[in-house]
Scaffold this active site. Structure first.
Site, PDB file in Angstrom:
ATOM      1  N   GLY A  26       0.825  -1.212   0.000  1.00 51.59           N
ATOM      2  CA  GLY A  26       0.000   0.000   0.000  1.00 51.59           C
ATOM      3  C   GLY A  26       0.859   1.261   0.000  1.00 51.59           C
ATOM      4  O   GLY A  26       0.576   2.225  -0.705  1.00 51.59           O
ATOM      5  N   ARG A  57       7.283   1.868   1.314  1.00 52.34           N
ATOM      6  CA  ARG A  57       7.546   0.432   1.486  1.00 52.34           C
ATOM      7  C   ARG A  57       7.990  -0.188   0.160  1.00 52.34           C
ATOM      8  O   ARG A  57       8.805  -1.102   0.129  1.00 52.34           O
ATOM      9  CB  ARG A  57       6.281  -0.287   1.977  1.00 52.34           C
ATOM     10  CG  ARG A  57       6.015  -0.096   3.445  1.00 52.34           C
ATOM     11  CD  ARG A  57       6.722  -1.199   4.216  1.00 52.34           C
ATOM     12  NE  ARG A  57       6.967  -0.827   5.597  1.00 52.34           N
ATOM     13  CZ  ARG A  57       6.164  -1.074   6.609  1.00 52.34           C
ATOM     14  NH1 ARG A  57       5.034  -1.712   6.392  1.00 52.34           N
ATOM     15  NH2 ARG A  57       6.489  -0.709   7.818  1.00 52.34           N
ATOM     16  N   ARG A 106       2.370  11.574  -8.519  1.00 53.13           N
ATOM     17  CA  ARG A 106       1.647  11.748  -7.253  1.00 53.13           C
ATOM     18  C   ARG A 106       2.369  11.099  -6.074  1.00 53.13           C
ATOM     19  O   ARG A 106       1.731  10.723  -5.083  1.00 53.13           O
ATOM     20  CB  ARG A 106       0.228  11.164  -7.335  1.00 53.13           C
ATOM     21  CG  ARG A 106      -0.658  11.953  -8.273  1.00 53.13           C
ATOM     22  CD  ARG A 106      -2.023  11.321  -8.356  1.00 53.13           C
ATOM     23  NE  ARG A 106      -2.835  12.061  -9.308  1.00 53.13           N
ATOM     24  CZ  ARG A 106      -3.968  12.666  -9.003  1.00 53.13           C
ATOM     25  NH1 ARG A 106      -4.464  12.609  -7.799  1.00 53.13           N
ATOM     26  NH2 ARG A 106      -4.638  13.325  -9.921  1.00 53.13           N
ATOM     27  N   ARG A 120      -0.565  -8.508  -3.692  1.00 50.85           N
ATOM     28  CA  ARG A 120      -0.617  -7.467  -2.656  1.00 50.85           C
ATOM     29  C   ARG A 120       0.131  -7.961  -1.429  1.00 50.85           C
ATOM     30  O   ARG A 120      -0.056  -9.109  -0.996  1.00 50.85           O
ATOM     31  CB  ARG A 120      -2.078  -7.163  -2.307  1.00 50.85           C
ATOM     32  CG  ARG A 120      -2.239  -6.426  -0.983  1.00 50.85           C
ATOM     33  CD  ARG A 120      -3.592  -5.797  -0.805  1.00 50.85           C
ATOM     34  NE  ARG A 120      -3.908  -5.564   0.596  1.00 50.85           N
ATOM     35  CZ  ARG A 120      -3.292  -4.688   1.399  1.00 50.85           C
ATOM     36  NH1 ARG A 120      -2.307  -3.927   0.927  1.00 50.85           N
ATOM     37  NH2 ARG A 120      -3.655  -4.552   2.658  1.00 50.85           N
ATOM     38  N   SER A 142      -0.875  -5.219   5.437  1.00 49.91           N
ATOM     39  CA  SER A 142      -1.197  -5.564   6.818  1.00 49.91           C
ATOM     40  C   SER A 142      -2.702  -5.734   6.971  1.00 49.91           C
ATOM     41  O   SER A 142      -3.483  -5.327   6.096  1.00 49.91           O
ATOM     42  CB  SER A 142      -0.686  -4.477   7.771  1.00 49.91           C
ATOM     43  OG  SER A 142      -1.282  -3.257   7.442  1.00 49.91           O
ATOM     44  N   ASP A 145      -2.570  -5.617  13.720  1.00 51.23           N
ATOM     45  CA  ASP A 145      -3.353  -5.235  14.892  1.00 51.23           C
ATOM     46  C   ASP A 145      -4.491  -6.237  15.096  1.00 51.23           C
ATOM     47  O   ASP A 145      -4.789  -7.029  14.202  1.00 51.23           O
ATOM     48  CB  ASP A 145      -3.888  -3.798  14.781  1.00 51.23           C
ATOM     49  CG  ASP A 145      -4.616  -3.555  13.491  1.00 51.23           C
ATOM     50  OD1 ASP A 145      -3.958  -3.248  12.484  1.00 51.23           O
ATOM     51  OD2 ASP A 145      -5.849  -3.692  13.471  1.00 51.23           O
ATOM     52  N   ARG A 204       6.702  -4.378  12.464  1.00 54.44           N
ATOM     53  CA  ARG A 204       6.022  -4.245  11.169  1.00 54.44           C
ATOM     54  C   ARG A 204       7.010  -4.398  10.032  1.00 54.44           C
ATOM     55  O   ARG A 204       6.748  -5.055   9.035  1.00 54.44           O
ATOM     56  CB  ARG A 204       5.379  -2.857  11.034  1.00 54.44           C
ATOM     57  CG  ARG A 204       4.005  -2.764  11.628  1.00 54.44           C
ATOM     58  CD  ARG A 204       3.531  -1.332  11.566  1.00 54.44           C
ATOM     59  NE  ARG A 204       2.341  -1.176  12.356  1.00 54.44           N
ATOM     60  CZ  ARG A 204       1.145  -0.945  11.846  1.00 54.44           C
ATOM     61  NH1 ARG A 204       0.984  -0.805  10.567  1.00 54.44           N
ATOM     62  NH2 ARG A 204       0.104  -0.837  12.636  1.00 54.44           N
TER      63      ARG A 204
HETATM   64  N1  HPA Z   1      -8.854  -2.125   9.437  1.00 53.14           N
HETATM   65  C1  HPA Z   1      -8.693  -1.959   8.118  1.00 53.14           C
HETATM   66  N2  HPA Z   1      -7.542  -2.171   7.513  1.00 53.14           N
HETATM   67  C2  HPA Z   1      -6.499  -2.574   8.248  1.00 53.14           C
HETATM   68  C3  HPA Z   1      -6.609  -2.758   9.617  1.00 53.14           C
HETATM   69  C4  HPA Z   1      -7.847  -2.533  10.243  1.00 53.14           C
HETATM   70  O1  HPA Z   1      -7.998  -2.681  11.460  1.00 53.14           O
HETATM   71  N3  HPA Z   1      -5.382  -3.147  10.071  1.00 53.14           N
HETATM   72  C5  HPA Z   1      -4.568  -3.186   9.015  1.00 53.14           C
HETATM   73  N4  HPA Z   1      -5.232  -2.847   7.908  1.00 53.14           N
END
Ligand code: HPA
Length: 235
Positions: free
Chosen positions: A20, A24, A43, A87, A90, A204, A217
């Site tokens: 994303g 990175r 951009r 892709r 996270s 998370d 991470r």
């Molecule tokens: N929500 C949406 N996208 C995410 C999250 C989340 O909690 N964690 C990592 N990407």
């Protein structure tokens, strides 16, 4: 050149990794590719092409969310001939047994809406990962020793979500984790006969509120780059 990508024809490899975050993409290209060359910066969405074990690979940012990813996936496939898109990102765990740092490989992705939603009208299209990539990624991920989960995820349009009831339904239905891009990636790839997969690290946990620090991470992200390269170029 396209509207959003400044690369020349031939500057983009058939194999594209899509983190994303454009920074990175830079980090991964410099760490994993030989002779990485900046091919896009329109951009600030950085893309690099180099080689990995002699194979041409592009690592290009997708931005956050399906509308952004959709633009890049469409242009990479339609205008530059990308055929394999992975892709690497996270996700937030929605299951007690899916822990921080675990790997999630997405077979499919539920969503409320994707940028492709309108064209399907009454149909609920089921976005689906490419099987050969999925199989190779799971094999590579299991080789790292990191617990790896394979199943459905949720591609949300909202990071700051106000629907805890909906998350609860997804947890009940076995959805492993939430992120914001895979459903559209799988749909656009299917439309154009390309292969797609999302490999995610759990950053998370929705139930416990735990989150990885930035050092963890980065380590998890490096593992995913390796898994994605092995999967994309062996399958
Ligand atoms: N929500 C949406 N996208 C995410 C999250 C989340 O909690 N964690 C990592 N990407």
């Amino acid at each position: 050149m396209t509207i959003h990508i400044g690369a020349k024809t031939g500057d983009i490899a058939e194999t594209v990794l899509l983190p994303g975050d454009p920074m990175r993409a830079k980090w991964a290209a410099e760490k994993f590719l030989d002779a990485p060359k900046l091919v896009n910066k329109v951009r600030g969405m950085l893309g690099f092409t180099g080689t990995w074990n002699g194979h041409p690979v592009t690592i290009h940012g997708s931005g956050m969310g399906m509308p952004s990813l959709s633009i890049y996936a469409n242009e990479l496939i339609r205008d530059y001939g990308a055929r394999t898109l992975v892709r690497i990102g996270s996700c937030g765990s929605m299951q007690a047994h899916v822990k921080l740092r675990d790997i999630v490989v997405a077979m499919t992705a539920s969503s409320m809406e994707t940028p492709s939603r309108g064209m399907f009208r009454e149909l609920n299209f089921a976005p689906c990962a490419d099987w050969t990539l999925l199989r190779a990624a799971v094999e590579a991920a299991e080789g790292t020793g990191t617990p790896t989960h394979v199943g459905g995820i949720y591609s949300s349009g909202t990071f700051y979500d106000e629907r805890p009831d909906l998350n609860e339904q997804m947890t009940r239905h076995g959805v492993l984790a939430v992120e914001m891009e895979a459903a559209e990636l799988y749909t656009v790839a299917a439309r154009h006969g390309a292969r797609a997969l999302a490999i995610l690290t759990v950053s998370d946990h929705l139930q416990t509120g735990e989150a990885l620090n930035s050092e963890s991470r980065e380590r998890s992200f490096g593992d995913m780059v390796r898994i994605a390269l092995e999967a994309a170029l062996s399958a």
